[in-house]
Design an enzyme around this catalytic site. Structure first.
Site, short mmCIF file in Angstrom:
data_model
loop_
_atom_site.label_atom_id
_atom_site.label_comp_id
_atom_site.label_asym_id
_atom_site.label_seq_id
_atom_site.Cartn_x
_atom_site.Cartn_y
_atom_site.Cartn_z
N ASP A 82 0.82 -1.21 0.00
CA ASP A 82 0.00 0.00 0.00
C ASP A 82 0.86 1.27 0.00
O ASP A 82 1.87 1.33 0.71
CB ASP A 82 -0.87 -0.04 1.26
CG ASP A 82 -2.10 0.83 1.14
OD1 ASP A 82 -2.57 1.04 0.00
OD2 ASP A 82 -2.59 1.30 2.18
N HIS A 83 0.46 2.27 -0.79
CA HIS A 83 1.09 3.59 -0.77
C HIS A 83 2.60 3.58 -0.98
O HIS A 83 3.33 4.32 -0.32
CB HIS A 83 0.78 4.32 0.55
CG HIS A 83 -0.63 4.81 0.66
ND1 HIS A 83 -1.09 5.88 -0.07
CD2 HIS A 83 -1.67 4.38 1.40
CE1 HIS A 83 -2.37 6.09 0.23
NE2 HIS A 83 -2.76 5.18 1.12
N GLY A 181 -7.24 8.32 8.48
CA GLY A 181 -7.24 8.53 9.93
C GLY A 181 -8.63 8.78 10.48
O GLY A 181 -9.61 8.82 9.74
N HIS A 208 -9.95 4.89 -0.27
CA HIS A 208 -8.97 4.98 0.83
C HIS A 208 -9.62 5.69 2.01
O HIS A 208 -10.65 6.36 1.86
CB HIS A 208 -7.74 5.76 0.36
CG HIS A 208 -6.78 4.91 -0.43
ND1 HIS A 208 -5.54 4.56 0.02
CD2 HIS A 208 -6.94 4.30 -1.64
CE1 HIS A 208 -4.95 3.79 -0.88
NE2 HIS A 208 -5.78 3.62 -1.90
N SER A 211 -11.58 4.14 7.58
CA SER A 211 -11.86 4.18 9.02
C SER A 211 -12.85 5.28 9.37
O SER A 211 -12.74 6.40 8.88
CB SER A 211 -10.57 4.42 9.80
OG SER A 211 -9.76 3.28 9.75
N THR A 233 -6.59 2.72 10.33
CA THR A 233 -6.57 3.31 11.66
C THR A 233 -7.50 2.61 12.65
O THR A 233 -7.12 2.35 13.80
CB THR A 233 -6.97 4.81 11.58
OG1 THR A 233 -6.16 5.42 10.57
CG2 THR A 233 -6.75 5.51 12.90
O1 G3H Z 1 -4.33 3.01 2.59
C1 G3H Z 1 -4.82 2.89 3.73
C2 G3H Z 1 -6.06 3.51 4.04
O2 G3H Z 1 -6.49 4.42 3.12
C3 G3H Z 1 -6.51 3.54 5.42
O3 G3H Z 1 -7.15 4.70 5.86
O4 G3H Z 1 -6.48 4.74 8.24
O5 G3H Z 1 -8.47 6.01 7.44
O6 G3H Z 1 -8.53 3.55 7.55
P1 G3H Z 1 -7.69 4.74 7.35
ZN ZN Z 2 -4.68 5.09 1.86
#
Ligand code: G3H
Ligand code: ZN
Length: 284
Positions: A82-83, A181, A208, A211, A233
């Site tokens: 990821d990322h 987040g 994305h 959370s 998150t």
């Molecule tokens: O790539 C990971 C996510 O986009 C997670 O986002 O921490 O808001 O669940 P989040």
């Molecule tokens: Zn993300």
């Protein structure tokens, strides 16, 4: 069963109208919890390794946790990087066995993002691995930006269609109002924008910043073409809260297994709830 490519899971999910949960993992217990919840629901699942996990434990170690548990999985599972911010990170992810990678060029001007994404696509496709890319910018809850700035970060349908044609990416994460987040309020997804993007981009769309988003918004996003939802998150929060509760519940102890079991159970419950939100139960 062997790890599956994202191509085996995501186009099918978009066509069928559900989403595959992509859950970020940070420890072997979190890997176990995600697999357990997916198996209990008979849901396909993606386990993803993001930059925090890479920083803390190394990409090779994180991927080894997933590969080992996947070998006795009862459901189709994909291992996603990821990322990733550069070529080297992608190469390491591919060598570690990822069956899907995301290149994140969102901080770059769009033309440069497209140019680098196309290079990553050539590299990953040579290894038989599909690529997710981002258009617009999914920021974080900590970003202190105005309404105008937030609007400017969103992905436009024409830009998305051009980006996909230029890069050959396999799935697209357009910025549509979610944030990474957990903040004080619930972000408002731009479902109208998502629909317009989906009308010109036939690929699976990725959301994305899952959370904290309520089930109703999730379902609307999935109805508009989202086939993968990233959750990080809230799983870390659940794990840490579970660890704390486990320690408190057992009083003074020198057995870490007690806290780890409570942390694992908390992550399992959260993943199970999200799989239900995504309509993925029974889709394995
Ligand atoms: O790539 C990971 C996510 O986009 C997670 O986002 O921490 O808001 O669940 P989040
Ligand atoms: Zn993300």
């Amino acid at each position: 069963m062997p790890l599956r490519s994202a191509l085996d899971l995501l186009p099918r999910a978009r066509a069928a109208g559900h989403a595959v949960g992509a859950f970020s993992i940070h420890s072997p217990e979190m890997v176990e919890a995600v697999f357990d919840a997916a198996e209990a629901a008979a849901a396909p699942v993606i386990l993803q390794v993001g930059r925090r996990a890479v920083r803390n434990s190394g990409v090779e170690q994180c991927c080894a946790w997933v590969r080992q548990r996947a070998s006795r999985s009862a459901v189709p599972a994909c291992l996603h990087l990821d990322h990733a911010l550069d070529f080297d990170a992608v190469v390491r992810g591919l060598r570690a066995g990822c069956t899907s990678v995301m290149y994140d060029g969102a901080e770059l001007p769009l033309a440069e993002n497209a140019r680098r994404t196309a290079e990553i696509v050539r590299l990953a496709h040579a290894a038989g691995v599909p690529v997710e890319a981002e258009v617009g910018r999914v920021g974080g809850v900590e970003d202190d930006i105005s309404v105008e700035e937030a609007e400017a970060r969103l992905a436009g349908p024409e830009a998305c269609a051009r980006f996909v044609a230029e890069t050959g990416c396999d799935s697209l994460a357009p910025a549509v109002g979610s944030v990474h987040g957990l903040g004080s309020g619930v972000p408002r997804l731009r479902i109208d924008l998502l629909r317009r993007i989906a009308a010109v981009v036939p690929l699976p769309l990725v959301l994305h910043g899952g959370s904290g988003l309520d089930g109703a918004q999730m379902r609307a996003a999935i109805g508009a073409g989202v086939a993968k939802v990233n959750i990080d998150t809230e799983l870390r929060r659940a794990f840490v809260a579970g660890l704390r509760e486990g320690l408190e519940a057992h009083g003074p102890t020198d057995d870490p297994a007690l806290a780890l079991a409570a942390g694992t159970a908390a992550v399992r419950a959260q993943v199970a709830a999200r799989i239900a939100d995504f309509g993925a139960a029974g889709q394995a």
